[in-house]
Structures are given as C-alpha cells and as structure tokens.
Motif scaffolding. Structure first.
Motif, PDB file in Angstrom:
ATOM      1  N   LEU A   7       0.861  -1.179   0.000  1.00 35.23           N
ATOM      2  CA  LEU A   7       0.000   0.000   0.000  1.00 35.23           C
ATOM      3  C   LEU A   7       0.896   1.226   0.000  1.00 35.23           C
ATOM      4  O   LEU A   7       1.774   1.364   0.865  1.00 35.23           O
ATOM      5  N   ALA A  42      -3.188   4.669  -2.953  1.00 32.10           N
ATOM      6  CA  ALA A  42      -4.245   5.395  -2.247  1.00 32.10           C
ATOM      7  C   ALA A  42      -4.941   6.352  -3.203  1.00 32.10           C
ATOM      8  O   ALA A  42      -4.301   7.035  -4.012  1.00 32.10           O
ATOM      9  N   TRP A  46      -8.634   2.361  -2.661  1.00 30.06           N
ATOM     10  CA  TRP A  46      -7.384   1.921  -3.297  1.00 30.06           C
ATOM     11  C   TRP A  46      -7.643   1.533  -4.746  1.00 30.06           C
ATOM     12  O   TRP A  46      -8.663   0.917  -5.058  1.00 30.06           O
TER      13      TRP A  46
END
Length: 235
Positions: free
Chosen positions: A120, A156, A232
């Motif tokens: 991430l 993100a 996401w």
C-alpha cells in the motif's frame, strides 16, 4: 466496516510511506482489516517528519520534531496493532534529492525481509501532490520490480462522492485536488465502522503535533467523517 473485497485477499501487507501520519490517514482501517483476517502488516516510513509544521511550536518545538514524531508514530502504530515498523531516516522534504538507486535499495531491503503479498503506497499523484509522496511511491514500485516479487501494489485514492463532500476541507491540503477514481474501478474500498474508526482517529490524535490543529479547526465529527473511508486502486 464495508469492504469491496475480502481483506483475506490482501495477504501480508506492507505500507510504504514518506512521513509519520501518512500510514494512519491512508491505511489504518485497511491494516486493521488485514490484521483481523490473521495477516501480518508491516510499515516503512522514509523520514522522521522533522520538516513538518508543528501545531503548537511551544508545545512541540521544531528542533525536536523528529524525536517527537517518531514517538507519536510508535504510539499510533501501537493503537493500530502494527508491530513491524522501519524508519529509514531520510531527509523530510528532501526525498527528491536522494539518489533513486539508494532509495529503491532501502525499500527493496524491507520488501525482501517482509515478503508482502500487497504493498500500500502513494500513486504518481502523491495523493496531495507532495514530492516526497511521489518519490516514495515510485521507489516502492521499483523495489517490487527489483525483487521480482509477486506482489500487488495498491495506490491510495479517493472517490468522486468523497471529493465532492469534502471539497472545502481538501482545498488547502491537496495542491491540485486529490486523485479521484470511480467506485467501479476501485480495487479496495474500506468504510470504517464506529469501533475501527475510533481506533483510527485515536492513532491520528496520538500524532497530535500534526493533527490537533486540524481536528480543532474542523471539529471532531467532521474530522471523523473525513477519515472514515480508505479507497485503493491497482497500480
């Protein structure tokens, strides 16, 4: 909590971020969902955030900000349940001046150790346009390529309805507006329920040198609503 996909699909998660509090704003709920599904979550932070603006310079002196923010980050990660954390100690505000090969090598070392299934991080937009964000996201993707890891990278993002709802809040934070991804194109869409949102807000408030001014300016209810969703997209 509502999630577009089962958190069990994330596997081992590694967050790759530029500054303390990036992780709490952007991946806190996603990380807690992965942990609840029995997965390992690790986090790497490129800088100690020493160049950040102190909400109250008398309470949090700028010359001590690196130490203060590292302590705040440790407390925040404790609230989220993330035990595996690395601060690289690179210059806050100076990541574009770091040789890419050196930055990629540092992230690669963490990727090889953690062996994540999912990373991430920031996309090319850096979420807010901050160049440190842009650089560290690029390093993360290059590290995956360098290791040959079979690893998903998620960036993100935000959604059209969120961006519209919080346009006034976002205007002074996002230099050219936040990245926006239509909901049907999201890889993962996490809506935090009250219990997990309490923990996320607790982690953010633990980093009071950075967050207390915004909480006070927005009011706690608006602040909670603003951070209650994590979206996401595939890299």
């Amino acid at each position: 909590m509502t999630v577009r996909r089962d958190p069990a699909e994330l596997g081992t998660v590694l967050g790759v971020w530029a500054h303390p509090d990036d992780e709490s704003y952007l991946m806190a709920g996603t990380a807690m969902a992965a942990l609840a599904a029995g997965h390992r979550v690790a986090c790497v932070t490129a800088t100690a955030g020493e160049a950040g603006e102190s909400a109250d310079p008398r309470r949090w002196p700028p010359e001590r900000l690196a130490t203060i923010r590292a302590e705040e980050l440790h407390a925040a990660l404790g609230i989220l349940g993330i035990e595996d954390h690395t601060i690289l100690g690179l210059p806050d505000g100076g990541l574009p001046t770091v040789d890419d090969a050196d930055g990629v090598a540092l992230i690669t070392e963490v990727v090889r150790r953690v062996r994540p299934d999912t990373i991430l991080t920031f996309g090319p937009d850096g979420m807010t346009g901050h160049l440190d964000h842009v650089v560290v996201g690029r390093w993360a993707e290059a590290a995956v390529a360098a290791t040959g890891a079979r690893c998903r990278v998620l960036h993100a993002t935000t959604t059209p309805d969120w961006a519209a709802e919080f346009a006034e809040v976002n205007a002074p934070i996002h230099e050219s507006g936040p990245p926006i991804t239509p909901e049907h194109e999201l890889a993962l869409d996490v809506h935090l329920d009250d219990e997990l949102l309490d923990r996320k807000v607790g982690a953010l408030r633990a980093q009071a040198s950075q967050t207390s001014g915004l909480v006070e300016a927005l009011g706690l209810d608006t602040y909670r609503a603003w951070v209650a969703r994590e979206a996401w997209r595939e890299a």
